[in-house]
Design a protein around this motif. Structure first.
Motif, short mmCIF file in Angstrom:
data_model
loop_
_atom_site.label_atom_id
_atom_site.label_comp_id
_atom_site.label_asym_id
_atom_site.label_seq_id
_atom_site.Cartn_x
_atom_site.Cartn_y
_atom_site.Cartn_z
N PRO A 70 24.22 37.31 77.01
CA PRO A 70 23.44 37.59 76.83
C PRO A 70 22.81 38.50 75.35
O PRO A 70 21.90 38.97 75.45
CB PRO A 70 23.21 39.32 77.95
CG PRO A 70 24.38 38.67 78.21
CD PRO A 70 24.93 37.45 78.41
N GLY A 71 24.26 39.00 74.42
CA GLY A 71 24.10 39.07 73.25
C GLY A 71 23.41 38.51 72.57
O GLY A 71 23.41 38.52 71.43
N ILE A 72 24.18 37.52 72.84
CA ILE A 72 23.53 36.54 71.69
C ILE A 72 21.90 35.29 71.36
O ILE A 72 21.26 35.49 72.48
CB ILE A 72 24.08 34.08 71.38
CG1 ILE A 72 25.42 35.05 71.74
CG2 ILE A 72 23.65 33.60 70.47
CD1 ILE A 72 26.57 34.17 72.05
N PRO A 73 20.94 36.47 70.39
CA PRO A 73 19.80 35.93 70.31
C PRO A 73 18.93 34.82 69.90
O PRO A 73 19.63 33.62 69.60
CB PRO A 73 19.27 37.28 69.23
CG PRO A 73 20.40 36.79 68.27
CD PRO A 73 22.05 36.83 68.93
N GLU A 74 18.64 34.18 70.60
CA GLU A 74 17.23 32.93 70.95
C GLU A 74 17.64 32.64 68.89
O GLU A 74 17.27 31.46 68.87
CB GLU A 74 16.15 32.85 71.45
CG GLU A 74 15.50 32.92 72.50
CD GLU A 74 16.77 32.09 73.84
OE1 GLU A 74 16.29 30.81 73.77
OE2 GLU A 74 17.92 32.65 74.27
N SER A 75 17.24 33.42 68.73
CA SER A 75 16.93 33.11 66.90
C SER A 75 18.24 32.45 65.97
O SER A 75 18.28 31.98 64.98
CB SER A 75 16.77 34.12 66.03
OG SER A 75 17.35 35.69 66.83
N ALA A 76 19.56 32.88 66.85
CA ALA A 76 20.96 32.84 66.49
C ALA A 76 20.09 31.39 65.81
O ALA A 76 20.00 30.35 66.53
CB ALA A 76 21.67 32.82 67.25
N PRO A 77 21.62 30.87 64.44
CA PRO A 77 21.34 28.91 63.73
C PRO A 77 22.25 28.19 65.48
O PRO A 77 21.41 27.42 65.62
CB PRO A 77 21.61 29.37 62.89
CG PRO A 77 21.67 30.39 62.23
CD PRO A 77 21.88 31.49 63.57
N ILE A 78 22.86 28.68 65.60
CA ILE A 78 23.57 28.25 66.99
C ILE A 78 22.79 27.70 68.28
O ILE A 78 22.47 26.14 68.56
CB ILE A 78 25.20 28.43 67.46
CG1 ILE A 78 25.97 27.16 67.73
CG2 ILE A 78 25.22 29.58 68.44
CD1 ILE A 78 25.88 25.72 67.35
N ILE A 79 21.99 28.66 68.44
CA ILE A 79 21.29 27.85 69.88
C ILE A 79 19.55 27.22 68.86
O ILE A 79 19.40 26.46 69.80
CB ILE A 79 20.27 29.66 70.17
CG1 ILE A 79 21.85 30.36 70.42
CG2 ILE A 79 19.15 29.97 71.49
CD1 ILE A 79 22.36 30.11 71.21
N LYS A 80 19.59 27.62 68.02
CA LYS A 80 18.52 26.62 67.41
C LYS A 80 18.82 25.09 67.71
O LYS A 80 17.75 23.99 68.29
CB LYS A 80 17.58 27.07 66.44
CG LYS A 80 17.26 28.44 66.51
CD LYS A 80 16.72 28.53 64.50
CE LYS A 80 15.56 29.71 64.72
NZ LYS A 80 15.35 30.31 63.23
N LYS A 81 20.32 24.43 67.32
CA LYS A 81 20.40 23.80 67.37
C LYS A 81 20.99 23.00 68.38
O LYS A 81 20.34 21.16 68.77
CB LYS A 81 21.84 23.45 66.36
CG LYS A 81 21.04 23.47 65.94
CD LYS A 81 22.63 23.62 64.20
CE LYS A 81 22.68 23.74 62.34
NZ LYS A 81 24.03 24.02 61.88
N ILE A 82 21.27 24.22 69.44
CA ILE A 82 21.71 23.88 71.38
C ILE A 82 19.97 23.14 71.43
O ILE A 82 20.82 22.08 72.90
CB ILE A 82 22.65 24.72 71.79
CG1 ILE A 82 23.48 24.79 71.45
CG2 ILE A 82 21.65 24.44 73.28
CD1 ILE A 82 24.49 26.48 71.51
N LYS A 83 19.18 23.77 71.21
CA LYS A 83 17.56 23.65 71.79
C LYS A 83 16.78 21.89 71.27
O LYS A 83 16.87 21.79 72.20
CB LYS A 83 16.87 25.09 71.19
CG LYS A 83 17.08 25.61 72.62
CD LYS A 83 16.06 27.12 72.56
CE LYS A 83 16.42 27.95 73.48
NZ LYS A 83 15.35 28.89 72.85
N GLU A 84 17.37 21.81 69.81
CA GLU A 84 16.87 20.62 69.38
C GLU A 84 17.07 19.51 69.87
O GLU A 84 16.95 18.46 70.29
CB GLU A 84 16.71 20.76 67.97
CG GLU A 84 16.13 21.50 66.76
CD GLU A 84 17.05 22.21 65.76
OE1 GLU A 84 18.00 21.57 65.26
OE2 GLU A 84 16.52 22.85 64.76
N LYS A 85 18.81 19.80 70.40
CA LYS A 85 19.74 18.80 70.99
C LYS A 85 19.35 17.92 72.35
O LYS A 85 19.34 17.66 73.39
CB LYS A 85 21.28 18.54 71.42
CG LYS A 85 21.63 17.28 70.62
CD LYS A 85 23.15 17.21 70.72
CE LYS A 85 23.53 16.30 70.72
NZ LYS A 85 25.29 16.16 70.91
N GLY A 86 18.41 19.74 73.13
CA GLY A 86 18.05 19.61 73.98
C GLY A 86 18.87 19.70 75.61
O GLY A 86 19.35 19.73 77.03
#
Length: 445
Positions: A70-86
């Motif tokens: 829960p401490g990792i924000p949605e704005s973290a670069p790795i989260i953005k890449k995960i979301k881009e990959k679906g």
């Protein structure tokens, strides 16, 4: 074999890794920071692959599902890449809930008071002899408890961050204490986004479930008018209004649920102050719903010892009382603390600002505080806001200096209150670290 990647190697991440391994998944754990030695030892013992101080993208992006701290924000670069990959992202609580069987889930959220209410609810149920686990932001990881054994019920403190990545999980008893602006830096500075997150506590509830809430919270009232929540609703407030199942009448706490009536003198409650009364009401209602006996509820509400770092008495030095409220990481928490003060106050504020609006405590500061001691790397926002509203403002950048300046500014009969309004991460590893350092320095005075 399904591949699960866990981001974050703390309590929740390590617990999720152990449960995932037990269920036969291919697992990899990655933490962009350092992993504590005790968690490394657990991961190594179970033969779980892990990394720290980096995110190896090819290993992470090969996941079928991600369990995120829960401490990792949605704005973290790795989260953005995960979301881009679906790739689907869930919380540890969501994952653990899949394997918890028929255990009852008692879930507590709110901007303030959730730890006290969680601990008090757990205290009542445990003392009554129930096979109960404590999880979420307190206690052991829910996933670890599900992996290592089974409880008949769990009392779970849930932050908005945990709720954000919960989808199919259901609370049998959901408690929403209050909603005030907090963590707005994580919600695009839009209060409604944060409100929506908190209301995820009731998602998936049915007519067989229970929703407990503070009826006098304007945000909750407004949202209830716009939402169709099918669960049985139990409201609490100080006043004995028709819709309130818990209230105070002539000095007596009264709780009335469908099958239970409980009464206890307010003066016999272990926790004092209006905010703590609400915490006791919420815990008491949940105990009634769980069919705990009145004698057991009364005994537990009377002998509960409170929560560390929440309005915790530290010491009295030369007539000056020191109170540790380091858990007050938002403005509304500080408001509750100031409201409970009965002596002149030296107030220690500061830390990592999360988009705070200090106007909420302005009147209480004018009424009760003669000195504000700022404790943070950058205190200009606090200084600018309270200039001319508080007789004296002192700028410090360490806990040692803050305690020393507070002690020098206080008079006999005053209270030095650490209630920072802010997160701790500018100078400390956590609010617990901040509170512990404060206590240690005070005890050396």
């Amino acid at each position: 074999m399904k591949r699960i990647v866990i981001l974050g190697g703390g309590e929740s991440g390590t617990g999720a890794a152990i449960l995932a391994q037990k269920k036969g998944f291919d697992i990899f754990l990655s933490d962009y920071g350092k992993i504590k030695p005790e968690y490394k030892a657990v991961l190594d013992k179970h033969g779980i692959e892990w990394e720290e101080e980096t995110h190896t993208e090819e290993k992470i992006l090969s996941a079928d599902e991600i369990i995120k701290s829960p401490g990792i924000p949605e704005s973290a670069p790795i989260i953005k890449k995960i979301k881009e990959k679906g790739i689907h992202i869930i919380s540890e609580i969501e994952f653990a809930g899949r394997y918890a069987g028929n255990a009852k889930m008692i879930c507590i959220t709110g901007s303030n008071g959730k730890t006290t209410t969680t601990m008090l609810t757990y205290h009542i149920l445990k003392d009554a002899g129930l096979n109960v686990g404590l999880a979420g932001n307190v206690g052991k990881s829910l996933a670890l408890q599900v992996a290592e054994g089974s409880h008949d019920c769990y009392v779970i403190e849930l932050s908005s961050f945990q709720l954000d990545n919960m989808y199919d999980f259901k609370a049998d008893i959901a408690i929403l204490l209050n909603i005030t602006p907090d963590h707005l830096d994580r919600y695009e500075y839009k209060f409604q986004n944060y409100v929506n997150s908190k209301f995820r506590i009731v998602q998936n509830q049915t007519v067989n479930d229970v929703f407990i809430y503070w009826s006098n919270d304007p945000i909750i009232r407004k949202e209830l008018e716009q939402r169709n929540i099918p669960s049985t609703k139990y409201a609490f407030d100080f006043e004995p209004q028709p819709d309130n199942c818990a209230f105070i009448d002539h000095g007596e706490l009264i709780i009335k649920t469908l099958n239970h009536e409980f009464r206890m003198l307010e003066k016999d409650l272990a926790l004092h102050g209006r905010h703590n009364l609400y915490n006791s009401m919420a815990a008491g209602i949940s105990a009634c719903v769980m069919n705990i006996g009145n004698d057991e509820i009364s005994k537990s509400l009377n002998n509960f010892t409170g929560v560390e770092h929440r309005l915790e008495y530290v010491a009295t030095v030369r007539g000056i009382k020191f109170i540790n409220d380091s858990k007050a990481t938002n403005v509304n928490s500080c408001w509750y603390a100031l409201q409970s003060m009965t002596t002149p106050v030296v107030l220690i504020l500061g830390g990592k600002d999360k988009g705070n609006d200090y106007s909420e405590i302005e009147n209480l500061v004018k009424e009760k505080v003669h000195t504000i001691v700022c404790m943070g790397k950058d205190n200009h926002k606090i200084i600018d806001f309270f200039k001319g509203k508080c007789p004296r403002i002192i700028d410090t950048h360490s806990v040692e200096d803050a305690v020393r300046e507070s002690y020098m500014a206080a008079q006999k009969g005053d209270t030095v209150l650490l209630s920072p309004c802010c997160a701790s991460f500018d100078l400390f590893t956590s609010y617990e670290d901040r509170g512990t350092q404060f206590k240690n320095i005070v005890r050396k005075l």
